[in-house]
Design a protein around this motif. Structure first.
Motif, PDB file in Angstrom:
ATOM      1  N   SER A 480      33.072  20.591  25.935  1.00 54.49           N
ATOM      2  CA  SER A 480      33.652  21.913  26.942  1.00 54.49           C
ATOM      3  C   SER A 480      35.497  22.001  26.462  1.00 54.49           C
ATOM      4  O   SER A 480      35.531  23.272  26.440  1.00 54.49           O
ATOM      5  N   GLY A 484      36.366  25.662  25.155  1.00 53.75           N
ATOM      6  CA  GLY A 484      36.975  26.742  25.678  1.00 53.75           C
ATOM      7  C   GLY A 484      37.814  26.863  24.743  1.00 53.75           C
ATOM      8  O   GLY A 484      38.436  28.459  24.890  1.00 53.75           O
ATOM      9  N   GLY A 488      38.619  30.813  23.298  1.00 54.45           N
ATOM     10  CA  GLY A 488      39.520  31.308  23.511  1.00 54.45           C
ATOM     11  C   GLY A 488      40.286  31.813  22.605  1.00 54.45           C
ATOM     12  O   GLY A 488      40.904  33.624  22.042  1.00 54.45           O
ATOM     13  N   ASP A 642      46.315  37.448  30.503  1.00 54.52           N
ATOM     14  CA  ASP A 642      44.865  37.032  31.335  1.00 54.52           C
ATOM     15  C   ASP A 642      44.022  35.901  30.811  1.00 54.52           C
ATOM     16  O   ASP A 642      43.278  35.175  31.278  1.00 54.52           O
ATOM     17  N   ARG A 643      43.530  36.651  29.653  1.00 51.81           N
ATOM     18  CA  ARG A 643      42.557  35.954  29.075  1.00 51.81           C
ATOM     19  C   ARG A 643      42.275  33.893  28.841  1.00 51.81           C
ATOM     20  O   ARG A 643      41.550  33.046  29.344  1.00 51.81           O
ATOM     21  N   GLU A 645      44.724  32.798  29.972  1.00 51.63           N
ATOM     22  CA  GLU A 645      45.064  31.718  31.276  1.00 51.63           C
ATOM     23  C   GLU A 645      43.660  30.476  31.713  1.00 51.63           C
ATOM     24  O   GLU A 645      44.335  29.330  31.917  1.00 51.63           O
ATOM     25  N   GLY A 646      42.932  30.574  31.244  1.00 44.81           N
ATOM     26  CA  GLY A 646      42.292  29.696  31.443  1.00 44.81           C
ATOM     27  C   GLY A 646      41.502  28.754  30.418  1.00 44.81           C
ATOM     28  O   GLY A 646      41.033  28.039  30.273  1.00 44.81           O
ATOM     29  N   MET A 647      42.001  29.319  28.924  1.00 42.25           N
ATOM     30  CA  MET A 647      41.862  28.459  27.661  1.00 42.25           C
ATOM     31  C   MET A 647      42.768  26.877  28.191  1.00 42.25           C
ATOM     32  O   MET A 647      44.056  27.085  28.629  1.00 42.25           O
ATOM     33  N   PRO A 648      41.502  25.810  27.913  1.00 39.68           N
ATOM     34  CA  PRO A 648      41.991  24.570  27.990  1.00 39.68           C
ATOM     35  C   PRO A 648      43.330  23.884  26.918  1.00 39.68           C
ATOM     36  O   PRO A 648      42.897  24.325  25.785  1.00 39.68           O
TER      37      PRO A 648
END
Length: 650
Positions: A480, A484, A488, A642-643, A645-648
């Motif tokens: 994962s 991720g 990104g 914004d996109r 923000e969820g990048m691990p």
């Protein structure tokens, strides 16, 4: 005529002096800085607009002896070298203080923007400041400590010299140690460039070093917070424009005919037709939005024919030049020439007098133009033959017209030089944007390639084959973290693609702005060519005809007194010749007045309104486009933020 004594230096500007000014030629087809442009076939105009082929600002008009060359003894003399070394190695305290305060990061150099902001407070002309920066920067984007000290010393030299003295490092070295300190007086004008984060305290309290050297900072920080008094010659109280932007003639009279003229301009499109006829003949599709005949096909020679007709008909009107032609032109040259032809025809169709010319209308509307030219004889008589001035028009010509025209004539060379530099720098900026767009696309590809490689290089994601040949995953589950990060990077790559697209949009904006700059430059070029035509074509033989008439009158008196047989016949012949010459004198004198009226109209109506409108509207449009572009770029980066923000991370 139109060569009134000038105010600078007590000299006068003759027509020959104007024609031999550096970079000015008598041909309407030459570059405004002709002495700096290689001839076609010997380097030629290359792949850029032929009128933009000028030296870089850092190389034009000034000796290029550098600080290091002076110190190494290449020029300047031993005494001058010692003085310059003393200036560089043991500068005045105020020099060191200024440098240290500008060099806030202690990098050992200061940017050209900071230096320009400082030198502007010297109240020297912009051309002088530009020359000083060019002399000391040597094409670099920053000044080292030694070069900065020389720049300040050159400011002091310029302030203590007359306008006619050349500013150079050689003169600087010869002037030391008897060189005064620079006098810098920062401005409070709201138009001043924004100030650095902190103001300059100039190495001491106002009562010590800064006060003693003419540096008078106020309590506020930054250049735009310092007090100043407007320089003579730069005040705008009677500039000819009201608060609401109304256009005035240069004599202060409101010219109703030019109010808002720019809102309803005729637009003519000129496109290169890709098909060729014969060996090298290119054709252009020409179409006006105000003439309903539709597009017509024209060759370059047709444009030449039109300009030739217009020059003969309107020799004392503003007319732009045509771009040059070249055997075997490449695509870049053809595109540059197409744009120049478009500027030419749009200039002509929006001239308040020439726009109604019959030959121009035929050029824009006649489908079978070549056949029309073969069967039609076009009159090329001057407009003065058919147009007559009334008393009011004659009275409107100012008595000091020569002086008014002389002001523009004096300033044309420097204005043209500045516009050439402006166009060149804008084209350099355009090239950088084009490269930036390409690099952004490459960045996108590289980032996306890295994202695709993550799964292939991760030990947890790498596929392997067991002893039975079955493909298995390292730990039986997907990674994962790599997925991720890969997603990104995909978003980053897509963002760089959008940046490339936005940059392409900016390329279009800059290209349009460059054409706007060239259109304004063409206006000044047209007046330069008008002065040249006037000096050549306004001459007449009125004085010679008057001498002939006086001589005949004396002969007539002699014949009458002698009373010889047949004297009446001889007198009748002389009287008839006098009548013919007197009629010619009357016509030529009327032409003189008409010529003055034309020159006054071109100066006060055409040139005066257009230089203001084209400059103002061009920069307003450019500024609005830049603001919109910055907003779009900000939106692109905000979206990526914004996109991501969820990048691990782990």
């Amino acid at each position: 005529m139109f060569n009134a004594p000038r105010r600078m230096g007590g000299g006068s500007l003759s027509s020959s002096a104007f024609l031999t000014s550096p970079g000015l030629s008598s041909s309407g087809y030459n570059d405004p800085l002709a002495s700096t442009v290689p001839a076609p076939g010997a380097g030629g105009f290359g792949d850029v607009d032929p009128w933009s082929a000028v030296p870089s600002p850092a190389r034009s008009g000034t000796p290029r002896a550098s600080v290091d060359e002076i110190r190494d003894g290449i020029s300047g003399g031993s005494a001058g070298r010692e003085g310059l070394n003393g200036l560089i190695n043991d500068p005045p305290a105020i020099y060191v203080s200024l440098f240290d305060q500008i060099d806030t990061s202690s990098a050992g150099h200061v940017s050209l923007a900071s230096v320009q902001r400082l030198l502007t407070t010297s109240r020297l002309p912009a051309l002088t400041v530009e020359k000083i920066i060019n002399l000391t920067s040597r094409d670099k984007s920053a000044l080292a400590r030694q070069e900065f000290f020389c720049a300040l010393a050159l400011v002091a030299l310029a302030q203590s010299s007359s306008e006619d003295d050349e500013i150079s490092i050689e003169r600087l070295s010869a002037s030391i140690p008897n060189l005064p300190l620079p006098d810098l007086k920062p401005s409070t004008s709201h138009n001043t460039l924004s100030a650095p984060p902190t103001g300059y305290d100039l190495g001491g309290s106002p009562s010590s070093s800064s006060a003693s050297h003419g540096l008078t900072p106020s309590a506020s920080t930054g250049f735009n917070a310092w007090d100043t008094t407007p320089r003579s010659g730069n005040q705008h109280a009677s500039s000819g424009y009201s608060a609401n932007g109304s256009a005035f003639r240069s004599d202060g009279v409101l010219d109703e005919s030019q109010l808002g003229y720019w809102k309803d301009l005729e637009q003519v499109e000129v496109a290169l037709i890709p098909e060729k006829e014969g060996w090298f003949l290119q054709k252009y599709r020409v179409e006006s939005d105000k003439r309903s005949s539709g597009p017509v096909s024209r060759r370059y020679s047709d444009f030449v024919w039109l300009l030739d007709c217009l020059i003969k008909r309107y020799p004392f009107r503003l007319l732009p030049s045509l771009p040059p032609k070249r055997i075997g032109p490449d695509a870049s040259f053809l595109e540059a020439r197409r744009k120049a032809l478009k500027r030419f025809i749009n200039f002509v169709v929006n001239h308040p007098v020439i726009k109604d010319d019959g030959a121009l209308n035929v050029f824009l509307t006649e489908g079978a133009f070549e056949s029309w030219r073969k069967r039609t004889k076009v009159s090329t008589d001057e407009e003065s033959h058919s147009k007559k001035l009334n008393t009011a028009q004659e009275m409107a010509i100012p008595s000091d017209l020569d002086e008014k025209l002389g002001i523009l004539r004096d300033n044309l060379p420097s204005i043209l030089t500045s516009y050439q530099k402006l166009v060149l720098l804008s084209e350099k900026s355009l090239n950088r944007l084009i490269n930036h767009s390409a690099d952004s696309s490459r960045l996108s590809l590289s980032v996306q390639a890295i994202g695709e490689s993550l799964n292939k290089s991760c030990f947890r994601c790498t596929n392997s084959t067991d002893e039975h040949g079955t493909i298995t995953n390292g730990n039986g589950s997907s990674c994962s973290l790599c997925k991720g990060v890969s997603k990104g990077l995909e978003d980053v790559g897509e963002t760089w693609i959008r940046i490339a697209e936005e940059t392409e949009r900016r390329v279009t904006i800059i290209t349009s702005h460059i054409e706007s700059l060239k259109s304004t430059r063409d206006l000044y070029l047209s007046f330069r060519d008008l002065f040249i035509r006037h000096d050549k074509l306004s001459k007449d033989n009125v004085d010679g005809l008057r001498k002939k008439v006086e001589s005949r009158n004396k002969k007539i008196a002699q014949l009458k007194n002698a009373g010889k047989s047949g004297w009446e016949i001889e007198v009748d012949k002389l009287v008839a010749a006098n009548d013919q010459d007197n009629s010619s004198i009357t016509s030529l004198l009327s032409r003189r007045v008409f010529t003055k009226a034309c020159m006054w109209h071109e100066l006060s109506v055409v040139h005066h309104s257009r230089q203001a409108a084209q400059t103002t509207l061009g920069w307003k449009d450019f500024t609005n486009d830049q603001i919109e572009g910055i907003k779009r770029l900000e939106g692109v980066w905000e979206g990526l933020k914004d996109r991501l923000e969820g990048m691990p991370v782990e």
